[in-house]
Design an enzyme around this catalytic site. Structure first.
Site, PDB file in Angstrom:
ATOM      1  N   HIS A 164      -4.806 -17.823  -3.896  1.00 34.37           N
ATOM      2  CA  HIS A 164      -5.628 -16.984  -3.026  1.00 34.37           C
ATOM      3  C   HIS A 164      -6.897 -17.685  -2.526  1.00 34.37           C
ATOM      4  CE1 HIS A 164      -7.390 -16.897  -6.929  1.00 34.37           C
ATOM      5  NE2 HIS A 164      -8.478 -16.336  -6.451  1.00 34.37           N
ATOM      6  N   ASP A 165      -7.131 -18.909  -2.968  1.00 32.00           N
ATOM      7  CA  ASP A 165      -8.334 -19.633  -2.537  1.00 32.00           C
ATOM      8  C   ASP A 165      -8.045 -20.738  -1.525  1.00 32.00           C
ATOM      9  OD1 ASP A 165     -10.056 -18.209  -4.244  1.00 32.00           O
ATOM     10  OD2 ASP A 165      -9.623 -19.566  -5.917  1.00 32.00           O
TER      11      ASP A 165
ATOM     12  N   GLU B 197      -8.006 -21.890 -14.855  1.00 32.05           N
ATOM     13  CA  GLU B 197      -8.380 -22.536 -13.592  1.00 32.05           C
ATOM     14  C   GLU B 197      -9.497 -23.527 -13.934  1.00 32.05           C
ATOM     15  OE1 GLU B 197     -10.030 -21.381  -9.149  1.00 32.05           O
ATOM     16  OE2 GLU B 197     -10.946 -20.467 -10.896  1.00 32.05           O
TER      17      GLU B 197
ATOM     18  N   ASP C  17      -4.139   3.799   2.747  1.00 40.17           N
ATOM     19  CA  ASP C  17      -5.535   3.406   2.967  1.00 40.17           C
ATOM     20  C   ASP C  17      -5.666   1.948   3.408  1.00 40.17           C
ATOM     21  OD1 ASP C  17      -5.008   2.089   0.621  1.00 40.17           O
ATOM     22  OD2 ASP C  17      -6.595   3.044  -0.559  1.00 40.17           O
TER      23      ASP C  17
ATOM     24  N   ASP D 191       0.857  -1.193   0.000  1.00 37.96           N
ATOM     25  CA  ASP D 191       0.000   0.000   0.000  1.00 37.96           C
ATOM     26  C   ASP D 191       0.889   1.238   0.000  1.00 37.96           C
ATOM     27  OD1 ASP D 191      -1.945   1.933   0.412  1.00 37.96           O
ATOM     28  OD2 ASP D 191      -1.987   1.611   2.596  1.00 37.96           O
TER      29      ASP D 191
ATOM     30  N   ASP E 275     -10.481 -17.506 -14.946  1.00 41.62           N
ATOM     31  CA  ASP E 275     -11.187 -17.943 -13.744  1.00 41.62           C
ATOM     32  C   ASP E 275     -12.197 -19.039 -14.105  1.00 41.62           C
ATOM     33  OD1 ASP E 275     -11.656 -17.040 -10.893  1.00 41.62           O
ATOM     34  OD2 ASP E 275     -13.693 -16.818 -11.637  1.00 41.62           O
TER      35      ASP E 275
ATOM     36  N   ASP F 113      -1.846  -1.424  -3.799  1.00 38.45           N
ATOM     37  CA  ASP F 113      -2.199  -0.707  -5.023  1.00 38.45           C
ATOM     38  C   ASP F 113      -1.175  -0.943  -6.127  1.00 38.45           C
ATOM     39  OD1 ASP F 113      -0.137   1.100  -4.062  1.00 38.45           O
ATOM     40  OD2 ASP F 113      -1.681   1.924  -2.723  1.00 38.45           O
TER      41      ASP F 113
ATOM     42  N   ASN G  50      -0.504   4.556  -0.301  1.00 40.49           N
ATOM     43  CA  ASN G  50      -1.177   5.805   0.074  1.00 40.49           C
ATOM     44  C   ASN G  50      -1.878   5.724   1.428  1.00 40.49           C
ATOM     45  OD1 ASN G  50      -3.251   4.158  -0.631  1.00 40.49           O
ATOM     46  ND2 ASN G  50      -4.257   5.601  -2.012  1.00 40.49           N
TER      47      ASN G  50
HETATM   48  C1  GLC Z   1     -12.295 -18.647  -8.742  1.00 38.25           C
HETATM   49  C2  GLC Z   1     -11.448 -17.664  -7.996  1.00 38.25           C
HETATM   50  C3  GLC Z   1     -12.091 -17.376  -6.680  1.00 38.25           C
HETATM   51  C4  GLC Z   1     -13.453 -16.775  -6.926  1.00 38.25           C
HETATM   52  C5  GLC Z   1     -14.283 -17.672  -7.823  1.00 38.25           C
HETATM   53  C6  GLC Z   1     -15.463 -16.941  -8.360  1.00 38.25           C
HETATM   54  O1  GLC Z   1     -12.339 -19.880  -8.127  1.00 38.25           O
HETATM   55  O2  GLC Z   1     -10.140 -18.140  -7.883  1.00 38.25           O
HETATM   56  O3  GLC Z   1     -11.321 -16.524  -5.889  1.00 38.25           O
HETATM   57  O4  GLC Z   1     -14.109 -16.582  -5.723  1.00 38.25           O
HETATM   58  O5  GLC Z   1     -13.575 -18.121  -8.942  1.00 38.25           O
HETATM   59  O6  GLC Z   1     -15.037 -15.976  -9.290  1.00 38.25           O
HETATM   60 CA    CA Z   2      -3.548   1.892  -1.244  1.00 42.73          CA
END
Ligand code: GLC
Ligand code: CA
Length: 546
Positions: free
Chosen positions: A340-341, A274, A30, A26, A208, A34, A28
Site C-alpha cells: 500500500h506504500d 516492515e 458509504d 463496500d 509497522d 468494510d 453499505n
Molecule cells: C509504514 C506504513 C505506512 C505508514 C507509515 C507510518 O511505512 O506501511 O503506510 O504511513 O508506516 O505508520
Molecule cells: Ca462501507
C-alpha cells in the site's frame, strides 16, 4: 496433499494476502470498504489458495495517515464494522483455513490517542514520558529544533507544543507522535494491546516500521547523505540515529516471547516486520538482522530490494541471491512485490509493451522462490496504479509532495470485482476513483477465462502446495542464462527436483538448463507435455517442470 506438509506452520504453506480494507469491498454504500465486505470474499480467497490475510489498520483513526494513526488499539473503527463483525470474520476465515494477521503500529499513535492527550497536558503528567519531549537547544522556550531529524511526510520531525513549551518527536506526520519505547510502561501497554488480538484468535502481526522503535539515547544529528530524490529533506540524511538502535532487538524479542506463548505446538503465530531502510537503498542485511538468529526475533521480515529492482534476469537474480545470502540457514524468506506504500509492481516493473506477459513472469517468480509469497489485493488480476487527479489526493505524502511524488493513493484504488459501475466495489461513491481499466480487468471476467492471470496465480499457488521441492526445498540458480535474460533455477527436496525457467525478455531464448522433463505448469506448454533439453523458450515464457 495437506497431510505430507502438516509439519509446516500455516504461514509457510501458502501466500499471505494483504487487504487494504478501505478499498476491498463496500457493503453499505458509504464508498469505504468494510469487514463485512472482506467476510463475503473469503470464499474467493480460499479458492485462490490464500492461507493468511494481513489486514491493514482497522482501528479507530482520525485518518491523518489513513489508519496508521490510531486512537484506540483494541477496537474497530465503526467505518469498518465492530468487534463483533471482526470476531465473526476470524471464525469464518478459520473454517476456510485462513489465518488473520493485524497491522500493528507500535512506533507512534495518533495525536488524539488518550495517551498523547494526557502526555501533552502537562510536564508532570504520568504519561509525559510515554512520548518523546525535548527542549529546544536554548532551553525551554528556546528557538531551533532539538536536532536535525526530518519527518517522512515533510518538515522537521519535531513540533513545538505551546501549552507546555517543548517539542515532541514525530517521524511521520505531526499527528503521529512517536512513543518512547525506552519507557517500560509503554512496552507493557503495547504488549497488552497485542495480547487483546491474540485472545480473539488473531494469528500474528505485521509490525509497522519495526526498526524505528528506539531512538538514539543522545538524540545525535543524523549524518547527511546526498542522493537523487524528490525534494524531501528526509531522504538527504542517513538515518543512523532516528532508527535501527540496538535496543530495538530486545523489544522485538519480548514481542516474540508473547507470540510464542500463543503459538501452540505448530508454531502457528507469526510476526512479519516492515524493516524500512534509507529511501531507495537495498538493505537486505538490515532486514535479516530482525529475523530470529541466536535469540528469537521475527519469523519474517520484508526485504524491499524487490521494490527497487528492475525487470531483468540479472537484477532479479542479484536481489534474490543477496537476500538468501544474508539470511541465516534456518531463516525463512518471504517476498513482496507490491504493497500500500509503493507503486504496484504491475505498473512499476511491467509497464510498456507485453505488460500482461511480464506480470505472469513476476507471478511465477514469486511462487517458485524459497519462502512465503505476499500478495497485495488486486495483484492476482494484474491491477495497475490508478491515475489520481490532484483534487482527489488523500494521502498526506502525495498532498505534500505533488507533483514530485504522486503519493500512495495510486496503489490503493478500489478492488475491481466486476464490470458494473464502480467495479462492483460500492453502490455509492468510492473514496478513491476506480482504475479506468475496470471494465476489462476485473475478477468476474478473469474467473470465467481459464487463460487469465487470476487462473495463473491459482495454478501457481496450487503447484507450490503440491510440490515439496517448491514448498520448502533448496534453490540453485543457473547463472549461464542471465546474460540472455533468462532466470533459471532448480528447487530440490529429498531427491525430488523441480526446474523453473523464466524468459524475462520479449525474444526467443535458449533454455540454459540442459535438461528436459515433464511440464508441471507453463505459459506456453501443456501440463504433462514434455520440454526438451534444447528447447528454445518463447518470449516471456515461464515453464516449471521436472
Ligand atoms: C509504514 C506504513 C505506512 C505508514 C507509515 C507510518 O511505512 O506501511 O503506510 O504511513 O508506516 O505508520
Ligand atoms: Ca462501507
Amino acid at each position: 496433499m495437506a497431510a505430507q506438509h502438516t509439519k509446516l506452520p500455516w504461514w509457510k504453506t501458502g501466500p499471505i494476502y494483504q487487504i487494504y480494507p478501505r478499498s476491498f469491498l463496500d457493503t453499505n454504500g458509504d464508498g469505504l470498504g468494510d469487514l463485512e465486505g472482506i467476510r463475503r470474499k473469503l470464499d474467493y480467497l480460499q479458492d485462490m489458495g490464500v492461507r493468511g490475510i494481513w489486514l491493514s489498520p482497522l482501528y479507530p483513526s482520525p485518518l491523518y495517515d489513513f489508519g496508521y494513526d490510531i486512537t484506540n488499539y483494541h477496537d474497530i473503527d465503526p467505518v469498518f464494522g465492530s468487534l463483533e463483525t471482526f470476531k465473526l470474520l476470524v471464525r469464518e476465515a478459520e473454517t476456510r483455513g485462513i489465518s488473520l494477521i493485524m497491522d500493528m503500529v507500535l512506533n507512534h499513535t495518533s495525536h488524539l490517542h488518550p495517551w498523547f492527550i494526557e502526555s501533552r497536558s502537562s510536564r508532570d503528567n504520568p504519561k509525559r514520558d510515554w512520548y518523546i519531549w525535548k527542549d529546544g537547544p536554548r532551553g525551554p522556550s528556546g528557538k531551533g529544533y532539538p536536532n536535525n531529524w526530518m519527518a517522512a511526510f515533510g518538515g522537521h520531525a519535531w513540533t513545538w507544543d505551546k501549552p507546555t513549551e517543548q517539542y515532541y518527536l514525530h517521524l511521520f506526520t505531526e499527528e503521529q507522535p512517536d512513543l518512547n519505547w525506552r519507557n517500560p510502561e509503554v512496552q507493557k501497554a503495547m504488549l497488552a494491546e497485542m495480547q487483546f488480538w491474540l485472545d480473539l484468535g488473531v494469528k500474528g502481526f505485521r509490525l509497522d516500521v519495526i526498526n524505528y522503535l528506539v531512538k538514539d539515547a543522545q538524540f545525535r544529528n543524523n549524518p547527511y547523505h546526498f542522493r537523487m530524490t524528490y525534494p524531501r529533506r528526509h531522504d538527504l540524511q542517513h538515518h543512523q540515529f532516528d532508527r535501527n538502535q540496538p535496543e530495538t532487538y530486545e523489544i522485538v524479542h519480548r514481542i516474540r516471547s508473547l507470540m510464542d506463548r500463543y503459538a501452540g505446538a505448530s508454531e502457528d503465530t507469526m510476526l512479519v516486520g516492515e524493516v524500512y531502510p534509507d529511501e531507495g537503498v537495498h538493505a537486505p542485511d538490515l532486514a535479516a538482522t530482525y529475523i530470529g538468529i541466536g535469540k528469537d526475533l521475527l519469523h519474517l521480515a520484508f526485504d524491499f530490494s524487490t521494490i527497487y529492482t528492475s525487470l531483468t534476469a540479472a537484477d532479479l537474480h542479484s536481489v534474490l541471491q543477496t537476500w538468501y545470502g544474508v539470511l541465516s540457514p534456518s531463516a525463512w524468506p518471504c517476498h513482496v512485490l507490491s504493497n500500500h506504500d509503493q507503486s504496484r509492481a504491475a505498473s512499476r516493473l511491467c509497464a510498456g509493451s507485453d505488460s500482461e506477459a511480464k506480470k505472469r513472469v513476476l507471478a511465477a517468480l514469486l511462487h517458485t522462490q524459497r519462502g512465503t509469497p505476499f500478495l497485495y489485493y488486486g495483484e492476482e488480476i494484474g491491477m495497475e496504479d490508478g491515475v489520481i487527479a490532484r483534487k482527489d489526493l488523500q494521502d498526506p505524502l502525495g498532498k505534500k509532495y505533488y507533483p514530485f511524488h504522486p503519493g500512495r493513493d495510486r496503489s490503493r484504488t478500489p478492488m475491481q470485482w466486476t464490470r458494473e459501475s464502480a467495479a462492483g466495489f460500492t453502490n455509492g461513491r468510492p473514496w478513491l476513483p476506480v482504475n479506468r481499466d475496470y471494465r476489462e480487468r476485473n475478477v468476474e471476467a478473469q474467473q470465467r477465462d481459464p487463460s487469465s492471470l487470476l487462473h495463473w496465480y491459482r495454478d501457481l499457488i496450487t503447484l507450490r502446495q503440491e510440490e515439496p521441492a517448491l514448498l520448502d526445498g533448496s534453490i540453485e540458480f543457473f547463472e549461464t542464462g542471465l546474460q540472455e535474460n533468462v532466470l533459471a533455477y532448480v528447487r530440490r527436496k529429498a531427491g525430488s527436483e523441480v526446474l523453473v525457467v523464466l524468459n524475462v525478455s520479449g525474444q526467443t531464448r535458449p533454455n540454459p538448463i540442459r535438461r528436459g522433463g515433464t511440464v508441471l505448469l507453463s505459459t506456453h506448454r501443456k501440463p504433462q507435455g514434455t520440454i526438451e533439453h534444447d528447447t528454445r523458450l518463447a518470449p516471456w515464457e515461464c515453464t516449471v517442470y521436472k
